[in-house]
Motif scaffolding. Structure first.
Motif, PDB file in Angstrom:
ATOM      1  N   SER B 102       0.857  -1.186   0.000  1.00 11.16           N
ATOM      2  CA  SER B 102       0.000   0.000   0.000  1.00 11.16           C
ATOM      3  C   SER B 102       0.892   1.234   0.000  1.00 11.16           C
ATOM      4  N   VAL B 103       0.331   2.342  -0.384  1.00  8.40           N
ATOM      5  CA  VAL B 103       1.069   3.606  -0.329  1.00  8.40           C
ATOM      6  C   VAL B 103       0.307   4.596   0.541  1.00  8.40           C
ATOM      7  N   PRO B 104       0.985   5.486   1.256  1.00  4.56           N
ATOM      8  CA  PRO B 104       2.445   5.570   1.313  1.00  4.56           C
ATOM      9  C   PRO B 104       3.042   4.494   2.212  1.00  4.56           C
ATOM     10  N   THR B 105       4.231   4.041   1.826  1.00  4.29           N
ATOM     11  CA  THR B 105       5.030   3.186   2.706  1.00  4.29           C
ATOM     12  C   THR B 105       6.419   3.811   2.768  1.00  4.29           C
ATOM     13  N   THR B 106       6.928   3.960   3.964  1.00  2.00           N
ATOM     14  CA  THR B 106       8.274   4.530   4.122  1.00  2.00           C
ATOM     15  C   THR B 106       9.160   3.548   4.881  1.00  2.00           C
ATOM     16  N   PHE B 107      10.368   3.368   4.340  1.00  8.98           N
ATOM     17  CA  PHE B 107      11.386   2.559   5.006  1.00  8.98           C
ATOM     18  C   PHE B 107      12.454   3.515   5.521  1.00  8.98           C
ATOM     19  N   LEU B 108      12.924   3.280   6.719  1.00 14.16           N
ATOM     20  CA  LEU B 108      14.058   4.067   7.226  1.00 14.16           C
ATOM     21  C   LEU B 108      15.265   3.147   7.338  1.00 14.16           C
ATOM     22  N   LEU B 109      16.287   3.473   6.583  1.00 15.92           N
ATOM     23  CA  LEU B 109      17.507   2.679   6.590  1.00 15.92           C
ATOM     24  C   LEU B 109      18.584   3.452   7.338  1.00 15.92           C
ATOM     25  N   ASP B 110      19.440   2.734   8.056  1.00 17.30           N
ATOM     26  CA  ASP B 110      20.549   3.430   8.727  1.00 17.30           C
ATOM     27  C   ASP B 110      21.715   3.602   7.755  1.00 17.30           C
ATOM     28  N   ALA B 111      22.809   4.175   8.253  1.00 19.11           N
ATOM     29  CA  ALA B 111      23.928   4.505   7.370  1.00 19.11           C
ATOM     30  C   ALA B 111      24.542   3.270   6.713  1.00 19.11           C
ATOM     31  N   ARG B 112      24.355   2.112   7.334  1.00 17.09           N
ATOM     32  CA  ARG B 112      24.897   0.878   6.746  1.00 17.09           C
ATOM     33  C   ARG B 112      23.918   0.221   5.784  1.00 17.09           C
ATOM     34  N   GLY B 113      22.799   0.891   5.590  1.00 21.60           N
ATOM     35  CA  GLY B 113      21.803   0.371   4.656  1.00 21.60           C
ATOM     36  C   GLY B 113      20.870  -0.657   5.269  1.00 21.60           C
ATOM     37  N   GLU B 114      20.929  -0.796   6.605  1.00 24.99           N
ATOM     38  CA  GLU B 114      20.054  -1.753   7.283  1.00 24.99           C
ATOM     39  C   GLU B 114      18.676  -1.123   7.481  1.00 24.99           C
ATOM     40  N   ALA B 115      17.642  -1.816   7.066  1.00 26.24           N
ATOM     41  CA  ALA B 115      16.288  -1.296   7.284  1.00 26.24           C
ATOM     42  C   ALA B 115      15.971  -1.379   8.774  1.00 26.24           C
ATOM     43  N   ARG B 116      15.660  -0.234   9.365  1.00 25.85           N
ATOM     44  CA  ARG B 116      15.411  -0.212  10.820  1.00 25.85           C
ATOM     45  C   ARG B 116      13.935  -0.011  11.147  1.00 25.85           C
ATOM     46  N   TYR B 117      13.245   0.703  10.275  1.00 24.45           N
ATOM     47  CA  TYR B 117      11.808   0.924  10.502  1.00 24.45           C
ATOM     48  C   TYR B 117      11.066   0.843   9.178  1.00 24.45           C
ATOM     49  N   VAL B 118       9.816   0.414   9.268  1.00 24.46           N
ATOM     50  CA  VAL B 118       8.933   0.508   8.110  1.00 24.46           C
ATOM     51  C   VAL B 118       7.600   1.047   8.608  1.00 24.46           C
ATOM     52  N   ASN B 119       7.072   2.000   7.862  1.00 17.90           N
ATOM     53  CA  ASN B 119       5.775   2.592   8.215  1.00 17.90           C
ATOM     54  C   ASN B 119       4.786   2.284   7.098  1.00 17.90           C
ATOM     55  N   ASN B 120       3.811   1.446   7.411  1.00 16.55           N
ATOM     56  CA  ASN B 120       2.748   1.178   6.442  1.00 16.55           C
ATOM     57  C   ASN B 120       1.683   2.235   6.643  1.00 16.55           C
ATOM     58  N   GLY B 121       1.441   3.036   5.621  1.00 16.63           N
ATOM     59  CA  GLY B 121       0.496   4.146   5.786  1.00 16.63           C
ATOM     60  C   GLY B 121       1.251   5.409   6.149  1.00 16.63           C
ATOM     61  N   VAL B 122       0.474   6.435   6.409  1.00 20.95           N
ATOM     62  CA  VAL B 122       1.066   7.748   6.663  1.00 20.95           C
ATOM     63  C   VAL B 122       1.904   7.741   7.942  1.00 20.95           C
ATOM     64  N   ALA B 123       3.128   8.261   7.816  1.00 22.83           N
ATOM     65  CA  ALA B 123       3.980   8.460   9.007  1.00 22.83           C
ATOM     66  C   ALA B 123       4.198   9.959   9.134  1.00 22.83           C
ATOM     67  N   ARG B 124       3.712  10.539  10.178  1.00 24.28           N
ATOM     68  CA  ARG B 124       3.819  11.980  10.357  1.00 24.28           C
ATOM     69  C   ARG B 124       5.245  12.373  10.682  1.00 24.28           C
ATOM     70  N   ALA B 125       5.525  13.674  10.508  1.00 25.13           N
ATOM     71  CA  ALA B 125       6.889  14.182  10.680  1.00 25.13           C
ATOM     72  C   ALA B 125       7.448  13.819  12.054  1.00 25.13           C
ATOM     73  N   GLU B 126       6.606  13.943  13.087  1.00 27.79           N
ATOM     74  CA  GLU B 126       7.081  13.672  14.454  1.00 27.79           C
ATOM     75  C   GLU B 126       7.544  12.216  14.583  1.00 27.79           C
ATOM     76  N   LYS B 127       6.801  11.333  13.956  1.00 28.20           N
ATOM     77  CA  LYS B 127       7.143   9.910  14.038  1.00 28.20           C
ATOM     78  C   LYS B 127       8.449   9.645  13.297  1.00 28.20           C
TER      79      LYS B 127
END
Lengths: 164, 140
Positions: B102-127
């Motif tokens: 589904s969209v939006p989906t956001t992945f947060l990767l660290d500097a080593r390219g490791e996926a650390r978080y995934v947000n299914n749906g809207v992720a607000r700025a604070e999150k």
């Protein structure tokens, strides 16, 4: 999405209603009290008839005046939320009836379905009943005239910018 | 009677835990896929946190909430953050490889390219900020 007049909808009242529904239904299951499930159905039915969240009185008379829950007022359509509650009422009524007629698995299954949908709404911000309402409005069914607030995915909680 | 209540409590707890576990496993699976398919986006390690943002042109919450949130975070972190935006209609292969449903989906990767978080749906700025700040050395 068309230009339409939105109303101020307090999402804290809706969320309180959902959390109470979840809590009472789980309690009804644990204590094996179909009458409690029927009570939830009744309150949801009264809420639907009066066009208010069934357990909204807890928020209005207890939680809000004491500042325990802060209002979260957004520009939104109240009709899809009422429809969602009405759908919940139908499921709860069917579930309670099934329980009273001895169909425990069907009855508790319907009760847990309401719990799951209420949890998705309360914690995930997605209202399945509202999404169904907006889906029906696309077919121009009588009584389903509202469109999602601009920029809001059907069923999702309106964006923070819609806060008033 | 009390045994019945106990059993039902266990059952109710199990249902709630299974639902939470299901959600957690779903996210873990997405992060594993992101980890395994990093090479589809980068030839070398990014060396800074990355937000991989999947969207589509007709996704309303993407335009109204997700993109402004990412822009806000991007401004705050400046050069210390990379944002990769992927239109899932243009790159359905990437959406499929990364397991985006589904969209939006956001992945947060660290500097080593490791996926650390995934947000299914809207992720607000604070999150997004909270998540980025847990990645070492990148608090603002």
């Amino acid at each position: 999405m068309t230009s339409q007049t939105l109303q101020k909808v307090d999402h804290s009242a809706l969320k309180t209603n959902q959390i109470i529904i979840i809590t009472l239904n789980i309690l009804a299951f644990i204590l094996n009290l179909p009458v409690l499930a029927a009570f939830v159905a009744l309150v949801m039915g009264i809420g639907s008839a009066l066009k208010i969240p069934g357990f909204g009185f807890v928020y209005k008379n207890l939680l809000k005046p004491r500042g325990w829950v802060k209002p979260d007022i957004l520009n939104d359509n109240p009709e899809p939320h009422r429809f969602a509650q009405f759908l919940g009422f139908l499921f709860m009524t069917a579930g309670s009836a099934a329980l009273f007629f001895g169909a425990s698995i069907l009855g508790w299954g319907l009760v847990w379905l309401v719990v799951a949908l209420a949890a998705l709404n309360a914690f995930g911000g997605f209202c399945v009943g509202c999404a169904i309402y907006y889906w029906l409005s696309r077919f121009q069914l009588p009584g389903f005239s509202k469109q999602p607030p601009a920029g809001t995915f059907p069923g999702m909680k309106p964006k923070a910018g819609a806060r008033v | 009677m009390s045994e019945d209540i106990f059993l039902r409590s266990v059952f109710a707890t199990a249902i709630i835990l299974i639902a939470a576990l299901g959600y957690w496993l779903f996210n873990q699976r997405l992060m594993l896929r992101a980890r395994n398919n990093l090479s589809t986006l980068f030839n070398t390690l990014p060396n800074k946190p990355v937000i991989v943002y999947f969207t589509t042109p007709d996704c309303a919450p993407c335009k109204t909430v997700q993109r402004p949130a990412i822009n806000h975070v991007s401004k705050l972190f400046g050069e210390r953050l990379q944002v990769v935006e992927i239109d899932a209609t243009e790159r359905p292969d990437l959406a499929k490889i990364w397991g985006v449903m589904s969209v939006p989906t956001t992945f947060l990767l660290d500097a080593r390219g490791e996926a650390r978080y995934v947000n299914n749906g809207v992720a607000r700025a604070e999150k997004l900020m909270e998540q980025l700040e847990t990645l070492s050395d990148y608090s603002i």
